[in-house]
Write an enzyme that holds these catalytic residues in place. Structure first.
Site, PDB file in Angstrom:
ATOM      1  CG  HIS A 196      -1.887   0.977   1.399  1.00 59.45           C
ATOM      2  ND1 HIS A 196      -1.639   2.271   1.793  1.00 59.45           N
ATOM      3  CD2 HIS A 196      -3.235   0.903   1.210  1.00 59.45           C
ATOM      4  CE1 HIS A 196      -2.775   2.946   1.843  1.00 59.45           C
ATOM      5  NE2 HIS A 196      -3.759   2.144   1.485  1.00 59.45           N
ATOM      6  CG  ASP A 208       0.531  -2.672   6.209  1.00 61.23           C
ATOM      7  OD1 ASP A 208      -0.459  -2.924   6.921  1.00 61.23           O
ATOM      8  OD2 ASP A 208       0.463  -1.969   5.180  1.00 61.23           O
ATOM      9  CD  GLN A 253      -6.885  -4.781   4.047  1.00 62.89           C
ATOM     10  OE1 GLN A 253      -7.845  -5.500   4.362  1.00 62.89           O
ATOM     11  NE2 GLN A 253      -7.042  -3.500   3.750  1.00 62.89           N
ATOM     12  CE  LYS A 313      -7.231  -0.358   6.182  1.00 64.61           C
ATOM     13  NZ  LYS A 313      -7.939   0.136   5.005  1.00 64.61           N
ATOM     14  CB  CYS A 319      -3.685   3.326  -1.617  1.00 62.33           C
ATOM     15  SG  CYS A 319      -4.900   4.578  -1.275  1.00 62.33           S
TER      16      CYS A 319
HETATM   17  N1  PMP Z   1      -1.758  -0.912   4.627  1.00 63.69           N
HETATM   18  C1  PMP Z   1      -2.711  -1.679   4.105  1.00 63.69           C
HETATM   19  C2  PMP Z   1      -2.357  -3.079   3.682  1.00 63.69           C
HETATM   20  C3  PMP Z   1      -4.004  -1.180   3.963  1.00 63.69           C
HETATM   21  O1  PMP Z   1      -4.962  -1.952   3.441  1.00 63.69           O
HETATM   22  C4  PMP Z   1      -4.287   0.143   4.370  1.00 63.69           C
HETATM   23  C5  PMP Z   1      -5.669   0.735   4.199  1.00 63.69           C
HETATM   24  N2  PMP Z   1      -6.247   0.494   2.956  1.00 63.69           N
HETATM   25  C6  PMP Z   1      -3.271   0.901   4.933  1.00 63.69           C
HETATM   26  C7  PMP Z   1      -2.021   0.333   5.046  1.00 63.69           C
HETATM   27  C8  PMP Z   1      -3.510   2.287   5.441  1.00 63.69           C
HETATM   28  O2  PMP Z   1      -4.390   2.254   6.514  1.00 63.69           O
HETATM   29  P1  PMP Z   1      -5.018   3.579   7.120  1.00 63.69           P
HETATM   30  O3  PMP Z   1      -5.603   4.341   5.977  1.00 63.69           O
HETATM   31  O4  PMP Z   1      -6.058   3.088   8.073  1.00 63.69           O
HETATM   32  O5  PMP Z   1      -3.921   4.320   7.792  1.00 63.69           O
END
Ligand code: PMP
Length: 408
Positions: A123, A201, A204, A227, A366
């Site tokens: 991401h 990270d 997910q 999430k 993203c």
């Molecule tokens: N890493 C991953 C794998 C994500 O799916 C996301 C959110 N789509 C993020 C980071 C960023 O998370 P946040 O917008 O809650 O900071």
């Protein structure tokens, strides 16, 4: 056995209609819906408990502090951290990763001969903060490539680990494709071939399966509350005690000091050193309620239901001609990411689905480097939570067929 009607009854938003159709919410990788227990804990804080934490001698402040610290302990158990003070509350994964990168440069931990390794599956929030860190320090960024199935090339990782590698950062599960990376294998490789700190990270991962940060043996683990059924503006950075102790803070301000004078300021003990300012007290308390929600269902039950849903969705979608699922053969969870060939772009499909009350995500999610790899602008992504049903998947499939008829 999962009791879906009982679970769905806990989510008031699932009763609403969109364009006159019952909402079918398949955008859970962006943010999940919230159960009543979480909503009530959050609103109850404002009705019954509102006071700043860690500051007041008065009863209300102590009650609010107890609730928030109790929630920290729930999160500690949820990810099996050794100590509750290794759990730092943040506003999400993005802030958690930025916290690491700024703490590293504030501590002078990186210089121009150092290397940071990430993967092609990240991401943007696990790419850009590292690029910014490289700009500040002169360190170099290396990227583990993927193959056509979206699977990481671990030979590249093995060959590129050295004494220069200071950080390896990767997601547990890709938000764009749902691929579950072989994190245990990656962590052993990294430990055997470098002294790098390991950042996972887990944004997910935590909504879908049990995570044990001690068994993983990562140095940092970042995730978002929103999430995993908790309010927006909540998140966590787990860090190993010794690693956190060796770092300078990210933000400076109230709550994070032990003593403050114009001559010298000393910092508070963990985790407060990394929690400057008034935190998201209501949200952090409600994050504990979200942990309870998941644990009351049980990780195994939840995981089995979501894996069944994913398998069902993928099989049914692949019945549609000229439909590509990305990472079709990879080990995945929670996400099916696809495109219709010769039938508009992903947002066209998303708009038609929306008219049917079906919420999916379209675009690059993203993760532009993944889209560039597959030479596409975006995908349609259906992502699942514990309240989704096979009937909703059927509606998605009918919707996609309709979009194909309309667009081709
Ligand atoms: N890493 C991953 C794998 C994500 O799916 C996301 C959110 N789509 C993020 C980071 C960023 O998370 P946040 O917008 O809650 O900071």
């Amino acid at each position: 056995m999962i009791n879906l009607s009982q679970i769905r009854a806990q989510f008031p938003i699932l009763n609403r209609e969109i364009h006159g159709k019952p909402l079918i919410y398949l955008d859970n990788a962006a943010t999940s819906q919230k159960p009543l227990s979480v909503i009530e804990v959050e609103s109850n804080y404002y009705k019954e408990l509102n006071a700043n934490v860690h500051r007041g001698i008065h009863t209300l402040s102590q009650l609010a502090t107890d609730e928030m610290e109790n929630s920290r302990k729930k999160v500690q158990k949820f990810i099996n951290a050794k100590h509750d003070y290794e759990v730092i509350f943040t506003k999400g994964t993005t802030e958690s990763i930025n916290l690491i990168t700024y703490a590293l440069s504030n501590s002078g931990k990186l210089s121009k001969d150092d290397e940071i390794i990430i993967t092609h599956l990240e991401h943007h929030s696990n790419i850009v903060p590292w690029q910014m860190l490289c700009q500040r320090t002169g360190a170099k960024l290396k990227v583990i490539p993927i193959n056509e199935e979206g699977i990481l090339n671990l030979d590249f990782l093995r060959e590129n680990l050295s004494d220069r590698t200071k950080i390896v950062s990767f997601n547990y599960v890709s938000n764009a494709l749902g691929i579950v990376n072989p994190v245990q294998e990656m962590i052993s490789l990294i430990r055997q071939n470098s002294g790098a700190w390991i950042v996972v990270d887990g944004a997910q991962a935590v909504p879908h399966f049990k995570v044990d940060v001690q068994a993983l043996d990562c140095d940092f683990f970042a995730f978002s509350g929103h999430k995993m059924y908790a309010p927006t503006g909540t998140g966590v950075l787990y860090g190993k005690e010794a690693v956190l102790e060796s770092l300078e803070p990210f933000h400076g301000g109230g709550e994070m000091i032990a003593t403050c004078s114009f001559e010298k300021t000393t910092y508070a003990a963990l985790p407060f050193k990394f929690e400057a300012g008034t935190p998201n007290i209501a949200g952090n308390i409600a994050l504990g309620a979200a942990v309870d929600f998941i644990e009351n269902i049980g990780h195994e039950t939840l995981q089995q239901h979501e894996n069944n849903l994913l398998k069902y969705a993928q099989n049914r979608l692949l019945e549609i001609e000229k439909l590509t699922v990305y990472g079709e053969k990879a080990h995945r969870t929670g996400v099916v990411s696809f495109n219709l060939q010769n039938a508009g772009i992903s947002s066209d499909v998303g708009m038609i689905l929306d008219k049917l009350g079906i919420a999916v995500r379209t675009g690059h999610h993203c993760t532009q480097p993944i889209m560039d790899f597959f030479n596409i602008a975006g995908t349609v992504r259906a992502s699942f939570a514990v309240y989704n049903t096979n009937e909703e998947v059927d509606a998605l499939v009918e919707g996609v067929k309709k979009a194909q008829r309309m667009l081709s």
